[in-house]
Design a protein around this motif. Structure first.
Motif, mmCIF file in Angstrom:
data_model
loop_
_atom_site.group_PDB
_atom_site.id
_atom_site.type_symbol
_atom_site.label_atom_id
_atom_site.label_comp_id
_atom_site.label_asym_id
_atom_site.label_seq_id
_atom_site.Cartn_x
_atom_site.Cartn_y
_atom_site.Cartn_z
ATOM 1 N N PRO A 145 0.856 -1.154 -0.618
ATOM 2 C CA PRO A 145 -0.254 -0.114 -0.355
ATOM 3 C C PRO A 145 1.051 1.203 0.684
ATOM 4 O O PRO A 145 1.453 0.870 1.000
ATOM 5 N N MET A 146 0.376 2.326 -0.640
ATOM 6 C CA MET A 146 0.550 3.191 -0.785
ATOM 7 C C MET A 146 -0.254 4.828 -0.877
ATOM 8 O O MET A 146 -1.621 4.252 -0.845
ATOM 9 N N MET A 147 0.084 5.606 0.270
ATOM 10 C CA MET A 147 -0.524 7.136 1.052
ATOM 11 C C MET A 147 -0.833 8.305 0.018
ATOM 12 O O MET A 147 0.622 8.205 -0.890
ATOM 13 N N GLU A 148 -1.115 8.653 0.326
ATOM 14 C CA GLU A 148 -0.693 10.179 -1.249
ATOM 15 C C GLU A 148 -0.015 10.513 0.062
ATOM 16 O O GLU A 148 0.376 10.692 1.102
ATOM 17 N N LYS A 149 0.614 11.889 -0.971
ATOM 18 C CA LYS A 149 2.040 12.608 -0.424
ATOM 19 C C LYS A 149 1.240 13.124 0.942
ATOM 20 O O LYS A 149 0.397 13.851 0.289
ATOM 21 N N ILE A 150 2.619 12.863 1.315
ATOM 22 C CA ILE A 150 2.230 13.986 2.793
ATOM 23 C C ILE A 150 3.228 14.814 2.613
ATOM 24 O O ILE A 150 4.480 14.461 2.334
ATOM 25 N N LYS A 151 3.659 15.626 4.467
ATOM 26 C CA LYS A 151 4.438 16.658 4.801
ATOM 27 C C LYS A 151 4.766 15.095 6.198
ATOM 28 O O LYS A 151 4.016 15.039 6.835
ATOM 29 N N VAL A 152 5.980 15.115 6.199
ATOM 30 C CA VAL A 152 6.529 14.032 7.543
ATOM 31 C C VAL A 152 7.770 15.178 8.203
ATOM 32 O O VAL A 152 8.077 14.279 9.389
ATOM 33 N N LYS A 153 6.948 16.138 8.239
ATOM 34 C CA LYS A 153 8.247 17.427 8.594
ATOM 35 C C LYS A 153 7.899 18.625 9.011
ATOM 36 O O LYS A 153 6.841 18.742 8.457
ATOM 37 N N GLY A 154 8.464 19.288 9.776
ATOM 38 C CA GLY A 154 7.629 20.497 10.249
ATOM 39 C C GLY A 154 6.523 20.689 10.385
ATOM 40 O O GLY A 154 5.691 19.474 11.108
ATOM 41 N N THR A 155 6.229 22.071 10.646
ATOM 42 C CA THR A 155 4.377 22.459 11.605
ATOM 43 C C THR A 155 3.801 22.108 11.088
ATOM 44 O O THR A 155 2.644 21.580 11.719
ATOM 45 N N ASN A 156 3.738 21.470 9.410
ATOM 46 C CA ASN A 156 2.387 20.984 8.931
ATOM 47 C C ASN A 156 2.681 19.708 8.847
ATOM 48 O O ASN A 156 2.116 19.109 8.098
ATOM 49 N N LYS A 157 3.402 18.680 9.684
ATOM 50 C CA LYS A 157 3.280 17.414 9.509
ATOM 51 C C LYS A 157 2.025 16.586 9.104
ATOM 52 O O LYS A 157 1.576 17.316 10.547
ATOM 53 N N HIS A 158 1.671 15.636 8.568
ATOM 54 C CA HIS A 158 0.472 14.800 8.842
ATOM 55 C C HIS A 158 0.971 14.006 10.377
ATOM 56 O O HIS A 158 1.323 14.034 10.826
ATOM 57 N N ASP A 159 -0.329 14.184 10.259
ATOM 58 C CA ASP A 159 -1.409 14.089 11.746
ATOM 59 C C ASP A 159 -0.060 12.144 12.277
ATOM 60 O O ASP A 159 0.580 11.998 13.188
ATOM 61 N N ILE A 160 0.242 11.231 11.592
ATOM 62 C CA ILE A 160 0.599 9.942 11.869
ATOM 63 C C ILE A 160 1.995 9.933 12.045
ATOM 64 O O ILE A 160 2.378 9.233 12.871
ATOM 65 N N TYR A 161 2.151 11.470 10.963
ATOM 66 C CA TYR A 161 4.260 11.449 11.462
ATOM 67 C C TYR A 161 3.725 12.136 12.477
ATOM 68 O O TYR A 161 5.533 11.617 13.053
ATOM 69 N N ALA A 162 3.482 12.953 12.942
ATOM 70 C CA ALA A 162 3.407 13.635 14.907
ATOM 71 C C ALA A 162 3.054 12.455 15.733
ATOM 72 O O ALA A 162 3.945 12.830 16.796
#
Length: 176
Positions: A107-124
């Motif tokens: 499974p591949m998910m949609e492109k997300i942010k993995v760092k910074g203030t706007n990182k996706h909740d899963i990466y938080a």
């Protein structure tokens, strides 16, 4: 005899360890992907990019997915453009790139942010001990791997340059 009840101790004893099963994300086809459906599976979460020197790790991730999926392993890729714009494509381009070049079926998910203030909740969750109960971390580069045990708890963080078939990763996969 007087019994004293300490709420704080009782609360800590019954508090659940945070787990990944609370999240729903969106896959490359725009469909919801619920982590709650993965209860009982080991999960490797990896942030990916198609124009990175580490991109050939897709092939190794696919190999271990094929080898161990019947034993309850799932690999989940999260494309990200957070490191030197190495994932510029949209969902369709990413999907085609992964299938054509590396035969990716995990499974591949949609492109997300993995760092910074706007990182996706899963990466938080993955990067903050206060949310994952395991460790604070920073996503250092593309292809950093987060190993999640069968209970949905973060168990190991593997640096980007360490290949997915490294003995440490394989030992974790094969551990009962």
């Amino acid at each position: 005899m007087k019994v004293i009840f300490n709420e704080n101790i009782s609360h800590k004893m019954t508090q659940e360890i945070p787990n990944i099963h609370q999240f729903t994300v969106t896959d490359l086809q725009g469909k919801p992907f619920e982590f709650s459906t993965l209860k009982g599976k080991k999960i490797i979460i990896v942030n990916t990019a198609s124009k990175c020197g580490l991109t050939p790790q897709y092939e190794i991730l696919q190999e271990i997915y094929e080898k161990y999926q019947d034993q309850g392993l799932i690999v989940i890729g999260f494309p990200s453009n957070d490191f030197l714009w190495q994932e510029p494509g949209d969902s369709k381009k990413i999907e085609i790139f992964c299938k054509v070049n590396y035969g990716v079926t995990f499974p591949m998910m949609e492109k997300i942010k993995v760092k910074g203030t706007n990182k996706h909740d899963i990466y938080a969750f993955l990067t903050q001990k206060s949310k994952n109960g395991y460790a604070d971390s920073k996503v250092k580069w593309n292809f950093q791997k987060y190993l999640i045990n069968r209970a949905g708890e973060l168990e190991k963080i593997i640096a980007p340059k360490i290949k997915p078939n490294d003995p440490e990763v394989i030992a974790w996969i094969e551990k009962k």
